[in-house]
Design an enzyme around this catalytic site. Structure first.
Site, PDB file in Angstrom:
ATOM      1  N   SER A   1     -13.172   3.994   4.728  1.00  0.00           N
ATOM      2  CA  SER A   1     -13.823   3.514   5.943  1.00  0.00           C
ATOM      3  C   SER A   1     -15.092   4.319   6.167  1.00  0.00           C
ATOM      4  O   SER A   1     -15.206   5.465   5.725  1.00  0.00           O
ATOM      5  CB  SER A   1     -12.885   3.672   7.148  1.00  0.00           C
ATOM      6  OG  SER A   1     -11.967   2.593   7.186  1.00  0.00           O
TER       7      SER A   1
ATOM      8  N   ASN B   1     -10.461   0.296  -0.188  1.00  0.00           N
ATOM      9  CA  ASN B   1      -9.533   0.171   0.937  1.00  0.00           C
ATOM     10  C   ASN B   1     -10.212   0.534   2.254  1.00  0.00           C
ATOM     11  O   ASN B   1     -10.788   1.617   2.379  1.00  0.00           O
ATOM     12  CB  ASN B   1      -8.344   1.114   0.742  1.00  0.00           C
ATOM     13  CG  ASN B   1      -7.458   0.719  -0.416  1.00  0.00           C
ATOM     14  OD1 ASN B   1      -7.746  -0.238  -1.129  1.00  0.00           O
ATOM     15  ND2 ASN B   1      -6.370   1.447  -0.595  1.00  0.00           N
TER      16      ASN B   1
ATOM     17  N   ASP C   1       0.855  -1.185   0.000  1.00  0.00           N
ATOM     18  CA  ASP C   1       0.000   0.000   0.000  1.00  0.00           C
ATOM     19  C   ASP C   1       0.899   1.246   0.000  1.00  0.00           C
ATOM     20  O   ASP C   1       1.821   1.348   0.818  1.00  0.00           O
ATOM     21  CB  ASP C   1      -0.859  -0.060   1.281  1.00  0.00           C
ATOM     22  CG  ASP C   1      -2.016   0.908   1.268  1.00  0.00           C
ATOM     23  OD1 ASP C   1      -2.390   1.391   0.181  1.00  0.00           O
ATOM     24  OD2 ASP C   1      -2.576   1.156   2.363  1.00  0.00           O
TER      25      ASP C   1
HETATM   26 ZN   LIG Z   1      -4.446   4.976   0.866  1.00  0.00          ZN
END
Ligand SMILES: [Zn+2]
Length: 332
Positions: free
Chosen positions: A237, A277, A94
C-alpha cells in the site's frame, strides 16, 4: 469438493505469464465485506483488468470463509452483469499457514492459495510448501510461496524482524517446491505504519516521512536467477496522504502513517513482479469517506449513506491503482 472452474474463477497461471511478459502487475485486493467486493469488481470490470480477490486470516475470522467464497462466486456473476463477458477473477487464500487450511480452500473452490511458511527454517518451508503444491496441483490450483521475512503487521501475520529474500536460495526453493509464484521481501511491509520514523528521512517542506527505497538490487538479482518466474510483493500500500489528512481532519489519529511510493511500485510492475498486494489503502479510503460523512452530517444514521460514499471512494482508489500504478487495465 467444488472446482473453481465450475464457478467461473481462473487460476493465476496464464494471468502471471502474460503479466511478466507484458511488464505489468495484477492487483491483489483483500476483501472482508460487500461494499469492498463491489468496489473491486466495478473497478476491474470498468477497466477490464484481471483481478485477484484475497481472503486473509483476519477476513476469515471476521466474515467467515464459506460466506466469502460464495461472495466470490456472486462476484463472477456480478462482473458479467456489468458487461465483463469473460471475467478474469482469482479467489486467493492470503497467508495460509497450514496444509489443512490450504486444502480446505482448494476443496471449496479457491483457485489459488498462498502457503506462508517463511517463518519456518528453510528446509521446513520447502517441505510444507511442496506438500501444499502437490495437493493443489492435482486440482489445477496455483500456489504462492514466500521466502524472506516482511516487517509489519497484517491480520495476525506479524514479524518483529524482517530480512530480505536471499537470491542464492530462490532457484533451489522454486525447483524443489514447484510453487507457481514467489513472494519476496525487498523492503515492503504490512500495515499503514510500514516504517519507523528513525528508518525514514523527513521532507523539510511538508514534514512528512520519506521511506527508505525498496531493494531493487535484490529484486534484479532474483530475476536473474529465475528469468520470467512470477514474483509477488506483499505490503504494497502507498498510504495516500490525502486520505490520512481527511481522516486526521475529521477526528482520526494516524500520525506518521507512511507507505511505499507509487513510483517504486510502478517500476516494480515492469519487472517480474506480477502480483502486488494492496489492503491498507482501501481501509484508509473507506475510513476517510466514512469519517467525512460522520463529521459533515451528524444526523445521518442510514449505513447506506456512509458505506455508499466509502464504496465510491474505494472504487476510485482501485481504478487509480489499476490504471496509474500496475498497468493491468485492458488486459482481461
Ligand atoms: Zn501479506
Amino acid at each position: 469438493m467444488v472446482s473453481f472452474k465450475e464457478i467461473g474463477l481462473v487460476n493465476t497461471r496464464e494471468m502471471f505469464k502474460k503479466a511478466v511478459a507484458g511488464g505489468y502487475a495484477i492487483p491483489a485486493f483483500n476483501f472482508n465485506n460487500m461494499e469492498q467486493l463491489q468496489a473491486i469488481i466495478m473497478a476491474a470490470a470498468e477497466t477490464k483488468s484481471p483481478v485477484i480477490l484475497q481472503v486473509s486470516k483476519g477476513a476469515r475470522n471476521y466474515a467467515n470463509q464459506t460466506l466469502l467464497r460464495y461472495m466470490a462466486e456472486g462476484a463472477v456473476e456480478y462482473a458479467k452483469e456489468l458487461g465483463w463477458e469473460k471475467p478474469q477473477i482469482v479467489l486467493h487464500l492470503d497467508h495460509g499457514d497450514s496444509f489443512e487450511l490450504c486444502k480446505s480452500c482448494v476443496d471449496m473452490g479457491f483457485s489459488s492459495v498462498m502457503i506462508d511458511a517463511s517463518s519456518l527454517p528453510y528446509e521446513d518451508n520447502i517441505a510444507l510448501t511442496k506438500k501444499v503444491v502437490d495437493y493443489a496441483h492435482q486440482h489445477d490450483v496455483t500456489v504462492e510461496a514466500e521466502l524472506g521475512v516482511l516487517a509489519g503487521v497484517e491480520d495476525e501475520v506479524a514479524a518483529e524482524e524482517s530480512h530480505y529474500t536471499r537470491p542464492e536460495e530462490v532457484i533451489d526453493f522454486a525447483t524443489r517446491t514447484g510453487c507457481d509464484s514467489l513472494a519476496i521481501s525487498i523492503g515492503t511491509s504490512h500495515g499503514a505504519y510500514k516504517f519507523k520514523p528513525e528508518q525514514c528521512t523527513r521532507d523539510p517542506k511538508t514534514g512528512r516521512l520519506v521511506p527508505p527505497p525498496l531493494a531493487f538490487d535484490v529484486l534484479h538479482e532474483i530475476e536473474k536467477k529465475l528469468p520470467g518466474f512470477p514474483i509477488v510483493l506483499h505490503g504494497s500500500s502507498s498510504v495516500p496522504q490525502n486520505y490520512v489528512d481527511i481522516i486526521n481532519a475529521n477526528g482520526g489519529k494516524l500520525p506518521d502513517a507512511v507507505g511505499i511510493p507509487e513510483e517504486q511500485l510502478r517500476e516494480a510492475s515492469k519487472s517480474a513482479v506480477c502480483k502486488i498486494n494492496i489492503d491498507s489503502d482501501s481501509r484508509l479510503a473507506m475510513t476517510a469517506a466514512v469519517r467525512k460523512v460522520f463529521a459533515e452530517k451528524p444526523g445521518e444514521f442510514d449505513p447506506r449513506k456512509y458505506l455508499g460514499p466509502a464504496r465510491d471512494e474505494m472504487k476510485k482508489l482501485y481504478m487509480d491503482k489499476i490504471v496509474n500504478v500496475l498497468g493491468s487495465n485492458g488486459k482481461a
